[in-house]
Design an enzyme around this catalytic site. Structure first.
Site, PDB file in Angstrom:
ATOM      1  N   ASN A  18       0.836  -1.214   0.000  1.00 55.36           N
ATOM      2  CA  ASN A  18       0.000   0.000   0.000  1.00 55.36           C
ATOM      3  C   ASN A  18       0.860   1.249   0.000  1.00 55.36           C
ATOM      4  O   ASN A  18       0.557   2.214  -0.707  1.00 55.36           O
ATOM      5  CB  ASN A  18      -0.965  -0.009   1.194  1.00 55.36           C
ATOM      6  CG  ASN A  18      -2.207  -0.823   0.908  1.00 55.36           C
ATOM      7  OD1 ASN A  18      -3.041  -0.425   0.100  1.00 55.36           O
ATOM      8  ND2 ASN A  18      -2.303  -1.992   1.525  1.00 55.36           N
ATOM      9  N   ARG A  69      -0.751  -3.498  20.977  1.00 54.55           N
ATOM     10  CA  ARG A  69      -0.809  -2.028  21.062  1.00 54.55           C
ATOM     11  C   ARG A  69       0.560  -1.500  21.456  1.00 54.55           C
ATOM     12  O   ARG A  69       1.498  -2.283  21.638  1.00 54.55           O
ATOM     13  CB  ARG A  69      -1.862  -1.589  22.077  1.00 54.55           C
ATOM     14  CG  ARG A  69      -1.581  -2.044  23.500  1.00 54.55           C
ATOM     15  CD  ARG A  69      -2.737  -1.627  24.385  1.00 54.55           C
ATOM     16  NE  ARG A  69      -2.667  -2.180  25.716  1.00 54.55           N
ATOM     17  CZ  ARG A  69      -2.219  -1.523  26.774  1.00 54.55           C
ATOM     18  NH1 ARG A  69      -1.763  -0.293  26.646  1.00 54.55           N
ATOM     19  NH2 ARG A  69      -2.206  -2.081  27.964  1.00 54.55           N
ATOM     20  N   MET A  96      -0.122  -3.189  12.506  1.00 52.49           N
ATOM     21  CA  MET A  96      -0.898  -4.226  13.168  1.00 52.49           C
ATOM     22  C   MET A  96      -1.063  -4.007  14.682  1.00 52.49           C
ATOM     23  O   MET A  96      -1.118  -4.953  15.453  1.00 52.49           O
ATOM     24  CB  MET A  96      -0.291  -5.605  12.871  1.00 52.49           C
ATOM     25  CG  MET A  96      -0.218  -5.924  11.375  1.00 52.49           C
ATOM     26  SD  MET A  96      -1.729  -5.540  10.447  1.00 52.49           S
ATOM     27  CE  MET A  96      -2.660  -7.020  10.797  1.00 52.49           C
ATOM     28  N   ASN A 113      -7.097   4.426   7.999  1.00 49.64           N
ATOM     29  CA  ASN A 113      -6.666   3.027   7.988  1.00 49.64           C
ATOM     30  C   ASN A 113      -7.297   2.322   6.795  1.00 49.64           C
ATOM     31  O   ASN A 113      -8.373   2.699   6.350  1.00 49.64           O
ATOM     32  CB  ASN A 113      -7.129   2.343   9.284  1.00 49.64           C
ATOM     33  CG  ASN A 113      -6.700   0.891   9.352  1.00 49.64           C
ATOM     34  OD1 ASN A 113      -5.550   0.558   9.050  1.00 49.64           O
ATOM     35  ND2 ASN A 113      -7.614   0.011   9.734  1.00 49.64           N
ATOM     36  N   HIS A 115      -8.606  -1.492   5.643  1.00 47.17           N
ATOM     37  CA  HIS A 115      -8.932  -2.802   6.209  1.00 47.17           C
ATOM     38  C   HIS A 115      -9.424  -3.720   5.086  1.00 47.17           C
ATOM     39  O   HIS A 115     -10.249  -3.303   4.267  1.00 47.17           O
ATOM     40  CB  HIS A 115      -9.997  -2.646   7.295  1.00 47.17           C
ATOM     41  CG  HIS A 115     -10.310  -3.945   7.965  1.00 47.17           C
ATOM     42  ND1 HIS A 115      -9.462  -4.506   8.909  1.00 47.17           N
ATOM     43  CD2 HIS A 115     -11.325  -4.817   7.786  1.00 47.17           C
ATOM     44  CE1 HIS A 115      -9.975  -5.664   9.280  1.00 47.17           C
ATOM     45  NE2 HIS A 115     -11.106  -5.871   8.625  1.00 47.17           N
ATOM     46  N   GLU A 180      -7.235  -2.278  -2.922  1.00 42.93           N
ATOM     47  CA  GLU A 180      -6.624  -1.408  -1.891  1.00 42.93           C
ATOM     48  C   GLU A 180      -5.717  -0.376  -2.547  1.00 42.93           C
ATOM     49  O   GLU A 180      -5.730   0.809  -2.188  1.00 42.93           O
ATOM     50  CB  GLU A 180      -5.798  -2.238  -0.906  1.00 42.93           C
ATOM     51  CG  GLU A 180      -6.618  -3.141  -0.011  1.00 42.93           C
ATOM     52  CD  GLU A 180      -5.795  -3.823   1.081  1.00 42.93           C
ATOM     53  OE1 GLU A 180      -6.400  -4.334   2.015  1.00 42.93           O
ATOM     54  OE2 GLU A 180      -4.550  -3.847   0.999  1.00 42.93           O
TER      55      GLU A 180
HETATM   56  C1  GAR Z   1      -3.383  -4.945   3.775  1.00 46.91           C
HETATM   57  O1  GAR Z   1      -4.142  -5.932   3.135  1.00 46.91           O
HETATM   58  C2  GAR Z   1      -4.238  -4.213   4.814  1.00 46.91           C
HETATM   59  O2  GAR Z   1      -5.569  -4.086   4.418  1.00 46.91           O
HETATM   60  C3  GAR Z   1      -4.093  -5.097   6.010  1.00 46.91           C
HETATM   61  O3  GAR Z   1      -2.731  -5.482   6.004  1.00 46.91           O
HETATM   62  C4  GAR Z   1      -2.280  -5.558   4.647  1.00 46.91           C
HETATM   63  C5  GAR Z   1      -0.980  -4.787   4.530  1.00 46.91           C
HETATM   64  O4  GAR Z   1      -0.404  -4.988   3.283  1.00 46.91           O
HETATM   65  N1  GAR Z   1      -4.440  -4.406   7.207  1.00 46.91           N
HETATM   66  C6  GAR Z   1      -5.100  -4.956   8.220  1.00 46.91           C
HETATM   67  O5  GAR Z   1      -5.455  -6.114   8.239  1.00 46.91           O
HETATM   68  C7  GAR Z   1      -5.380  -4.017   9.379  1.00 46.91           C
HETATM   69  N2  GAR Z   1      -6.416  -4.546  10.221  1.00 46.91           N
HETATM   70  P1  GAR Z   1       0.830  -4.135   2.773  1.00 46.91           P
HETATM   71  O6  GAR Z   1       1.882  -4.190   3.883  1.00 46.91           O
HETATM   72  O7  GAR Z   1       1.290  -4.840   1.544  1.00 46.91           O
HETATM   73  O8  GAR Z   1       0.358  -2.738   2.513  1.00 46.91           O
END
Ligand code: GAR
Length: 207
Positions: A18, A69, A96, A113, A115, A180
Site C-alpha cells: 500500500n 498495542r 498491526m 486506515n 482494512h 486497496e
Molecule cells: C493490507 O491488506 C491491509 O488491508 C491489512 O494489512 C495488509 C498490509 O499490506 N491491514 C489490516 O489487516 C489491518 N487490520 P501491505 O503491507 O502490503 O500494505
C-alpha cells in the site's frame, strides 16, 4: 496565498504494497502531498526498505512490551516522531497495532486506515480468511477514519471483490489488494485536495 502541501506519515508492519501505491501516486503528481516519514514497529519490515529506496526517511521504533498495542511511553515516541516530521495526515498501511486515546486525540480526524473487508463485516486480523471461512460471495476493502474502537471509524471509500469458488486465502487477499492500491491513494488525494467532509458517521466526498 499558496497552501502548504500536506505532509503524510505512514505507519506499517509488513511488506508495504500500500505504501508503494501511495508513493507511485505521489511521484506522478496525482496526490498533491509529500510522504515525510515511514515508521514501523518491525525492524526488518519490507515497508522500511521501500521507503529508503525512494529517499523517504524510514524509522524503526521498537513497539515496547505489548503485542497488540503500544505502551504509553512508546506511543509518545511515535507521536513525537510524526510531529517532528510535520505530519498532517497519519496513514496506517498494514500497521498491526491498535492506537490509544493520546495518539488519536493528537491527530483528530487525521488518521486513516485500510482494512481488507467490507466493514463492519470481519473486523480484526486476516479479514480475507474470515470472509472465506464464512462463505460470503463478496468481500473487499474499506478505508476509514480511525477512532478508539477496532476498525470502527467513519467510512471513506470501499471496494467490492467477488469471492471465487476456488479461492485460497492468498488468491483472495491478492485481489483485495489490487483494490486497496486503488482506493487508498484515491482517499489521500481527496484529503490532500480538501474534498472530504465528515458529518457524524458519514463522510461526503466532493468531486
Ligand atoms: C493490507 O491488506 C491491509 O488491508 C491489512 O494489512 C495488509 C498490509 O499490506 N491491514 C489490516 O489487516 C489491518 N487490520 P501491505 O503491507 O502490503 O500494505
Amino acid at each position: 496565498m499558496q497552501q502548504e502541501i500536506l505532509k503524510v506519515g505512514v505507519l506499517g508492519s509488513g511488506k508495504g504494497t500500500n505504501l508503494q501505491s501511495i508513493i507511485d501516486n505521489v511521484t506522478t503528481g496525482r496526490i498533491p502531498a509529500r510522504i515525510t516519514c515511514v515508521i514501523s514497529d518491525v525492524e526488518d519490515a519490507f515497508i522500511l526498505e521501500r521507503a529508503r529506496k525512494h529517499g523517504i526517511e524510514a524509522i524503526y521504533i521498537p513497539p515496547g512490551k505489548y503485542k497488540t498495542r503500544l505502551d504509553k511511553e512508546t506511543e509518545e515516541k511515535y507521536i513525537k516522531c510524526l510531529k517532528d516530521h510535520g505530519v498532517g495526515l497519519v496513514v496506517l498501511a498494514g500497521f498491526m497495532r491498535m492506537l490509544k486515546e493520546d495518539f488519536i486525540n493528537t491527530f483528530p480526524n487525521r488518521i486513516i486506515n485500510i482494512h481488507p473487508s467490507i466493514l463492519p463485516a470481519f473486523r480484526g486480523l486476516e479479514a480475507w480468511k474470515q470472509a472465506l471461512e464464512y462463505g460470503v460471495k463478496y468481500t473487499g476493502c474499506t478505508v476509514h477514519f480511525v477512532e478508539l474502537g477496532m476498525d470502527t471509524g467513519p467510512i471513506i471509500l470501499q471496494a467490492v471483490v467477488e469471492v471465487k469458488n476456488d479461492d485460497t486465502p492468498e488468491t483472495l487477499h491478492q485481489r483485495i489488494q489490487i483494490e486497496e492500491h486503488r482506493i487508498y491513494p484515491e482517499t489521500i488525494r481527496l484529503i490532500a485536495e480538501g474534498r472530504l467532509e465528515i458529518r457524524g458517521r458519514k463522510v461526503i466526498a466532493r468531486y
